[in-house]
Design a protein around this motif. Structure first.
Motif, PDB file in Angstrom:
ATOM      1  N   UNK A 209       0.870  -1.180   0.000  1.00 47.64           N
ATOM      2  CA  UNK A 209       0.000   0.000   0.000  1.00 47.64           C
ATOM      3  C   UNK A 209       0.898   1.219   0.000  1.00 47.64           C
ATOM      4  N   UNK A 210       0.801   2.001  -1.055  1.00 45.47           N
ATOM      5  CA  UNK A 210       1.623   3.203  -1.201  1.00 45.47           C
ATOM      6  C   UNK A 210       0.966   4.375  -0.481  1.00 45.47           C
ATOM      7  N   UNK A 211      -0.346   4.444  -0.552  1.00 47.39           N
ATOM      8  CA  UNK A 211      -1.107   5.507   0.096  1.00 47.39           C
ATOM      9  C   UNK A 211      -2.430   4.902   0.536  1.00 47.39           C
ATOM     10  N   UNK A 212      -2.856   5.218   1.733  1.00 51.29           N
ATOM     11  CA  UNK A 212      -4.156   4.694   2.131  1.00 51.29           C
ATOM     12  C   UNK A 212      -4.563   5.077   3.531  1.00 51.29           C
ATOM     13  N   UNK A 213      -5.824   4.777   3.817  1.00 51.11           N
ATOM     14  CA  UNK A 213      -6.406   5.036   5.130  1.00 51.11           C
ATOM     15  C   UNK A 213      -7.135   3.777   5.556  1.00 51.11           C
ATOM     16  N   UNK A 214      -7.047   3.471   6.826  1.00 50.17           N
ATOM     17  CA  UNK A 214      -7.665   2.259   7.358  1.00 50.17           C
ATOM     18  C   UNK A 214      -6.590   1.302   7.842  1.00 50.17           C
ATOM     19  N   UNK A 215      -7.034   0.258   8.535  1.00 47.37           N
ATOM     20  CA  UNK A 215      -6.070  -0.710   9.055  1.00 47.37           C
ATOM     21  C   UNK A 215      -6.238  -2.046   8.338  1.00 47.37           C
ATOM     22  N   UNK A 216      -5.583  -3.053   8.842  1.00 49.61           N
ATOM     23  CA  UNK A 216      -5.597  -4.367   8.202  1.00 49.61           C
ATOM     24  C   UNK A 216      -7.001  -4.966   8.146  1.00 49.61           C
ATOM     25  N   UNK A 217      -7.823  -4.723   9.163  1.00 51.53           N
ATOM     26  CA  UNK A 217      -9.139  -5.356   9.203  1.00 51.53           C
ATOM     27  C   UNK A 217     -10.250  -4.520   8.578  1.00 51.53           C
ATOM     28  N   UNK A 218     -10.116  -3.207   8.589  1.00 54.04           N
ATOM     29  CA  UNK A 218     -11.121  -2.365   7.944  1.00 54.04           C
ATOM     30  C   UNK A 218     -10.434  -1.251   7.176  1.00 54.04           C
ATOM     31  N   UNK A 219     -10.193  -1.523   5.918  1.00 49.51           N
ATOM     32  CA  UNK A 219      -9.558  -0.534   5.058  1.00 49.51           C
ATOM     33  C   UNK A 219     -10.616   0.453   4.573  1.00 49.51           C
ATOM     34  N   UNK A 220     -10.190   1.680   4.349  1.00 57.16           N
ATOM     35  CA  UNK A 220     -11.080   2.701   3.812  1.00 57.16           C
ATOM     36  C   UNK A 220     -10.822   2.882   2.327  1.00 57.16           C
ATOM     37  N   UNK A 221      -9.638   3.381   1.984  1.00 59.28           N
ATOM     38  CA  UNK A 221      -9.266   3.584   0.583  1.00 59.28           C
ATOM     39  C   UNK A 221      -7.750   3.497   0.465  1.00 59.28           C
ATOM     40  N   UNK A 222      -7.272   3.186  -0.726  1.00 58.95           N
ATOM     41  CA  UNK A 222      -5.826   3.093  -0.894  1.00 58.95           C
ATOM     42  C   UNK A 222      -5.405   2.816  -2.320  1.00 58.95           C
TER      43      UNK A 222
END
Length: 182
Positions: A88-101
């Motif tokens: 993941x180069x850019x993103x928001x969220x964690x391993x269990x609940x990703x938002x966008x990336x």
């Protein structure tokens, strides 16, 4: 005509190895963790070089980063080594609940724009193709209504339509570089 900065929530020039200041006007400044260096570059003049798997920029959660509708994620990336897993180069969220990336995989030879939410279609993949090392790539993901698009160097390389739903949001930070997993 819309302004180039209309709707812009984060813009990090990444031309200073000491700080990652947001120039969008939203004060979503990042904190650099790990070792980075400023290197000269023919395309940008100078840019931050991440040292490896523990290096990242962390932008603390803010309401403006909790994107729930149309969005564009865009960045430049220069790859020096091939990764064995998705990165993941850019993103928001964690391993269990990703938002966008925005992700890439050297082994799968694919690029990925991911928007997790209430819909059934969270991801746009590129077709497998060569990912060259020591090359600059402009990488962008766009979500517009019920459609999502993936662009590489200005060319559309993937698209999906329908069933996108509303993107998840979280209090997780936005990261550039190592996400803490993968």
């Amino acid at each position: 005509m819309a302004s180039l900065n209309e709707g812009l929530v984060l813009a990090l020039p990444l031309d200073d190895a000491r700080q990652a200041n947001d120039v969008s006007g939203n004060n979503n400044h990042g904190v650099i963790t790990g070792a980075v260096t400023l290197v000269p570059d023919d395309l940008f003049g100078a840019c931050i070089k991440f040292s490896g798997t523990d290096t990242k920029i962390v932008v603390a959660d803010q309401p403006s980063l909790r994107l729930t509708g149309d969005m564009t994620l865009s960045l430049w990336v220069y790859l020096e080594t091939a990764a064995s897993d998705w990165v993941r180069v850019l993103g928001k969220g964690d391993l269990t609940q990703r938002n966008y990336g925005l992700w890439y995989s050297s082994s799968e030879k694919q690029w990925l724009f991911q928007v997790y939410g209430t819909g059934a279609v969270p991801s746009v993949y590129s077709a497998p193709g060569e990912i060259k090392l020591h090359t600059w790539y402009h990488f962008a993901g766009v979500r517009q209504g019920d459609k999502a698009f993936l662009y590489l160097n200005g060319d559309q390389v993937g698209a999906v339509a329908g069933a996108l739903g509303t993107p998840f949001t979280s209090a997780d930070p936005l990261t550039l570089g190592f996400a803490g997993y993968h």
